[in-house]
Enzyme design. Structure first.
Site, PDB file in Angstrom:
ATOM      1  CD  GLU A   1      -2.733  -1.327   0.002  1.00 34.56           C
ATOM      2  OE1 GLU A   1      -3.055  -0.316  -0.631  1.00 34.56           O
ATOM      3  OE2 GLU A   1      -3.060  -2.483  -0.358  1.00 34.56           O
TER       4      GLU A   1
ATOM      5  CG  ASP B   1       2.446  -7.252  -6.548  1.00 37.87           C
ATOM      6  OD1 ASP B   1       1.876  -6.907  -5.500  1.00 37.87           O
ATOM      7  OD2 ASP B   1       1.924  -7.953  -7.431  1.00 37.87           O
TER       8      ASP B   1
END
EC number: 3.4.-.-
Length: 482
Positions: free
Chosen positions: A134, A202
């Protein structure tokens, strides 16, 4: 439909098109549409919008106001942020009381995790991997880039969508009707954009994770766990709704992790105790917690401090004060200043009306750690229970001076003022609390009540409150005009 239900539906709609952070655009002035992403939404504007959005979110979702858990997630989050690049503003981390696995980032460095995410994690690296992901969404400015991309495709459609978000803030029923009318056309292209964001988050998140001293192999392990779990439920996990997870993405994270050396990363005590606290307080039914932790303790290798701590919480919450006290006093003998234990011990003493003993203990802790929110909030709560209202006011005002968005502090402070029958301060503090929840009408009403409580000779105080009310009214009017 209630305002809370509308907010949850609105967030759900935005998540499905990669716009989780964009309700903030409704809150404090829309950026100019046009130019590159950086000029469309500057870091300064993003921080401003994000702060208002987070206040609205706190007023709409079931947030967790637990000082121990707050300290843990912010310490962990900022440890990760310290290893991130392109950080434009301070980050803040929050909890949502939800057993489903999920987390989301909003504008301005505000990140929230469901309690279920911590509960399901098997290591601190797994939980940290979600937070790092995040953080990467924020540092890579994915929301600003989405706004720019949508503007290039269909400026009017984007403007209509943003207008609907604004309307949903001020008039929820009308706003949702507008949202449903404008969302569909942009959805497919937004989904494709979101997948690209997820891959980038990612990659960046794994690097942040590794640089912060966590295990990058936790990323594919956590993803694999999610895909396995989703096979055995009728509905897809919330995390997979908002973070599309293909087999290729899982494989990609596994290959990336293999670029890092494998090493053993032990879990911190704060992670272990925070997870236990979440399991005891937010994951399991209260009436079942005693049996659950007794069973854990009876299993091979289960006689751990964490399970004893969980059993102490379970017995406390079931009002078995004497049994809980024995467990927690044994733990405190081993670690006298552990705030997880001190917090539970305080509640045990207050539950038995042992106010003097609680105040003496917390006074010593406060001398060691003044303005630590865990100590201060427990100390102030004990002072209120003991009738020492002025002590509580002193403690809480000092805490709010350094942490002016603390919901529990405002709530306790209003209780202290009410007990002192200082109703002007009581209503002003309630107004401050409702402002932190973005409830402008209620905040303004309470300021009017505060003004009504002032005597004829309180001219300076009257002017101060009038100025405060006018400032809130002006801010609220700006929101309604957007």
């Amino acid at each position: 439909m209630t305002h809370t239900a509308v907010q949850q539906l609105l967030i759900s709609c935005l998540l499905s098109i990669g716009l989780i952070a964009n309700p903030a655009l409704a809150q404090s002035g829309l950026p100019d549409i046009g130019g590159n992403a950086f000029s469309t939404l500057t870091p300064e504007k993003e921080k401003q919008l994000g702060d208002v959005l987070m206040r609205q979110t706190r007023g709409s979702l079931p947030m967790v106001y637990d000082p121990l858990l707050d300290e843990y997630i912010n310490d962990l989050g900022n440890r990760l942020v310290a290893r991130a690049n392109d950080v434009k503003f301070p980050f803040k981390f929050y909890w949502v009381n939800n057993k489903q696995i999920n987390a989301f980032a909003t504008l301005g460095g505000n990140i929230a995790s469901h309690t279920g995410t911590l509960a399901i994690s098997d290591s601190e690296s797994e939980f940290a991997s979600v937070i790092a992901h995040e953080i990467a969404h924020v540092t890579q400015r994915h929301i600003a880039r989405f706004v720019e991309a949508q503007n290039q495709r269909a400026p009017m459609s984007l403007a209509a969508m943003l207008g609907a978000i604004v309307l949903a803030t001020v008039n929820p029923e009308a706003g949702m009707a507008a949202m449903m009318a404008t969302q569909g056309a942009a959805q497919q292209s937004a989904i494709n954009f979101t997948r690209g964001n997820e891959q980038e988050a990612d990659r960046i998140g794994m690097r942040i994770l590794a640089d912060a001293g966590f295990d990058p192999y936790a990323v594919p392990e956590f993803f694999n766990k999610l895909t396995q779990q989703s096979r055995f439920v009728n509905q897809q996990l919330a995390f997979l709704h908002t973070h599309p997870l293909s087999q290729a993405r899982v494989s990609d994270t596994r290959l990336r992790a293999e670029q890092f050396p494998q090493r053993y990363i032990p879990d911190t005590q704060d992670y272990i105790l925070s997870k236990t606290r979440v399991l005891a307080r937010y994951q399991y039914p209260v009436k079942e917690t005693v049996e659950i932790f007794q069973r854990r303790l009876s299993q091979p290798g289960g006689n751990t401090r964490a399970n004893l701590y969980g059993l102490a919480i379970a017995k406390l919450d079931n009002k078995l004060y004497i049994e809980s006290q024995k467990i927690i006093e044994d733990l405190l003998q081993q670690d006298p200043h552990n705030l997880y234990y001190v917090d539970v011990y305080t509640d045990i003493l207050l539950g038995q009306s042992q106010f003097k003993k609680a105040l003496e203990m917390l006074e010593q802790e406060y001398l060691l750690r003044p303005n630590n929110q865990v100590v201060t909030l427990n100390y102030a709560n004990a002072a209120i229970k003991a009738g020492s209202y002025r002590l509580a006011v002193h403690l809480l005002r000092n805490l709010l001076y350094v942490k002016n968005d603390n919901i529990l502090a405002y709530d306790l402070l209003s209780d202290a003022y009410k007990s002192l029958e200082d109703y002007a301060k009581y209503y002003e503090t309630r107004a401050d609390l409702f402002y932190q929840l973005a409830n402008y009408p209620k905040a303004i009403d309470d300021l009017n009540e505060a003004l009504n409580q002032l005597g004829d000779n309180a001219r300076l105080e009257n002017r101060r409150l009038e100025a405060k009310k006018q400032q809130l009214q002006a801010e609220f009017e700006r929101l309604k005009r957007m």
